[in-house]
Enzyme design. Sequence first.
Site, PDB file in Angstrom:
ATOM      1  N   ASP A  59       0.863  -1.187   0.000  1.00  0.00           N
ATOM      2  CA  ASP A  59       0.000   0.000   0.000  1.00  0.00           C
ATOM      3  C   ASP A  59       0.899   1.236   0.000  1.00  0.00           C
ATOM      4  OD1 ASP A  59      -2.041   1.830   0.425  1.00  0.00           O
ATOM      5  OD2 ASP A  59      -2.294   1.331   2.548  1.00  0.00           O
ATOM      6  N   LEU A  60       1.486   1.539  -1.148  1.00  0.00           N
ATOM      7  CA  LEU A  60       2.447   2.654  -1.220  1.00  0.00           C
ATOM      8  C   LEU A  60       1.900   3.849  -1.997  1.00  0.00           C
ATOM      9  CD1 LEU A  60       5.734   0.578  -1.724  1.00  0.00           C
ATOM     10  CD2 LEU A  60       4.756   1.477   0.389  1.00  0.00           C
ATOM     11  N   LYS A  61       0.738   3.690  -2.604  1.00  0.00           N
ATOM     12  CA  LYS A  61      -0.001   4.805  -3.221  1.00  0.00           C
ATOM     13  C   LYS A  61       0.874   5.690  -4.115  1.00  0.00           C
ATOM     14  CE  LYS A  61      -3.380   5.213   0.590  1.00  0.00           C
ATOM     15  NZ  LYS A  61      -2.783   4.345   1.615  1.00  0.00           N
ATOM     16  N   LEU A  62       1.406   5.099  -5.164  1.00  0.00           N
ATOM     17  CA  LEU A  62       2.300   5.862  -6.044  1.00  0.00           C
ATOM     18  C   LEU A  62       1.553   6.967  -6.807  1.00  0.00           C
ATOM     19  CD1 LEU A  62       3.893   3.216  -5.399  1.00  0.00           C
ATOM     20  CD2 LEU A  62       4.990   3.517  -7.620  1.00  0.00           C
ATOM     21  N   HIS A  63       2.251   8.063  -7.046  1.00  0.00           N
ATOM     22  CA  HIS A  63       1.690   9.196  -7.795  1.00  0.00           C
ATOM     23  C   HIS A  63       2.863  10.035  -8.296  1.00  0.00           C
ATOM     24  CE1 HIS A  63      -1.385  12.786  -7.800  1.00  0.00           C
ATOM     25  NE2 HIS A  63      -0.775  12.636  -8.955  1.00  0.00           N
ATOM     26  N   ILE A  65       5.101  11.150 -12.413  1.00  0.00           N
ATOM     27  CA  ILE A  65       4.953  11.137 -13.872  1.00  0.00           C
ATOM     28  C   ILE A  65       4.966   9.683 -14.352  1.00  0.00           C
ATOM     29  CG2 ILE A  65       5.941  13.447 -14.199  1.00  0.00           C
ATOM     30  CD1 ILE A  65       8.558  12.047 -15.096  1.00  0.00           C
ATOM     31  N   THR A  68       8.263   7.518 -14.337  1.00  0.00           N
ATOM     32  CA  THR A  68       8.774   7.212 -12.997  1.00  0.00           C
ATOM     33  C   THR A  68       7.943   6.121 -12.339  1.00  0.00           C
ATOM     34  OG1 THR A  68       9.565   9.464 -12.794  1.00  0.00           O
ATOM     35  CG2 THR A  68       9.320   8.251 -10.751  1.00  0.00           C
ATOM     36  N   THR A 119     -10.190   8.948   2.171  1.00  0.00           N
ATOM     37  CA  THR A 119     -11.335   9.173   3.065  1.00  0.00           C
ATOM     38  C   THR A 119     -11.072  10.338   4.017  1.00  0.00           C
ATOM     39  OG1 THR A 119     -10.440   7.368   4.379  1.00  0.00           O
ATOM     40  CG2 THR A 119     -12.358   6.875   3.027  1.00  0.00           C
ATOM     41  N   GLN A 190     -11.693   5.615  12.960  1.00  0.00           N
ATOM     42  CA  GLN A 190     -12.479   5.387  11.747  1.00  0.00           C
ATOM     43  C   GLN A 190     -13.881   5.948  11.970  1.00  0.00           C
ATOM     44  OE1 GLN A 190     -11.392   4.362   8.921  1.00  0.00           O
ATOM     45  NE2 GLN A 190      -9.732   2.879   9.180  1.00  0.00           N
TER      46      GLN A 190
END
Length: 241
Positions: A59-63, A65, A68, A119, A190
């Site tokens: 769960d590293l949530k890449l974002h 270009i 890359t 969330t 939560q």
Amino acid sequence: MGKDVIVALDFAGAREAFAFLDKLGQRRPFVKIGMELFYAEGPGIVRELKERGYRVFLDLKLHDIPTTVKKAMAVLSGLGADLVNLHAAGTGRMMEAALEGLTRPDGTRPKLIAVTQLTSTDQETMERDLLIREPIADVVMHYAKTAKAAGLDGVVCSPLEAPVVHAGCGASFLTVTPGVRFADGAAGDQKRVTTPARAKELGSDYIVVGRPITAAEDPAAAYDRCVREFVDGIDRNGKGE
Ligand code: C5P
């Protein structure tokens, strides 16, 4: 991949993570490694968990270009991860590049899912900080459809959103859903929580469960209960569906 419980290994290091997993005995659950554990231990933690027989959601949530993200995904795929994720906000082109990077020489690849809006983001912060003025439910669905069009396997969402995601993107589009609590458990931080049995009814494909299992007095019993409720559809009193 069928319905399953993913245990969130939200620990500061490998020592704590393995001390917890030891309490589960011979069970080999699907586990989630987030940024904290990954950044603390590096890629070795993924290899070690895989060698010990665990399935791994990174769960590293890449974002970033597309180029890359493609190269980074190739590295994560090489570690043997079973499931990885990214931010749909990176655009369809980034998601397509991620899929290319994930595909191994033998044609196999980890499943890839997208985070839509976190969330922790609500309508007000989305409008103010991101200048996105559509209703947040529409934004989430639009991101999910963009992810599907790019070829992704599913999204991270609340169990409460699973029905609309499946309606809009198809029954086989995976919904991986945190925010799960036992009926008699503490919600903690939560806000909108769902029991494992309710998540099953709503059509979640995977529930991501952290503290209800990791902080339980008897983690093995809590994990077994989660599986019983979510996978087998049996509630506390032994009632079936
Ligand atoms: O301990 P708990 O069951 O709340 O853990 C849920 C896990 O799912 C945590 O690792 C948390 O970061 C993650 N998560 C979440 N809500 C999201 C996305 C991820 O709780 N929207």
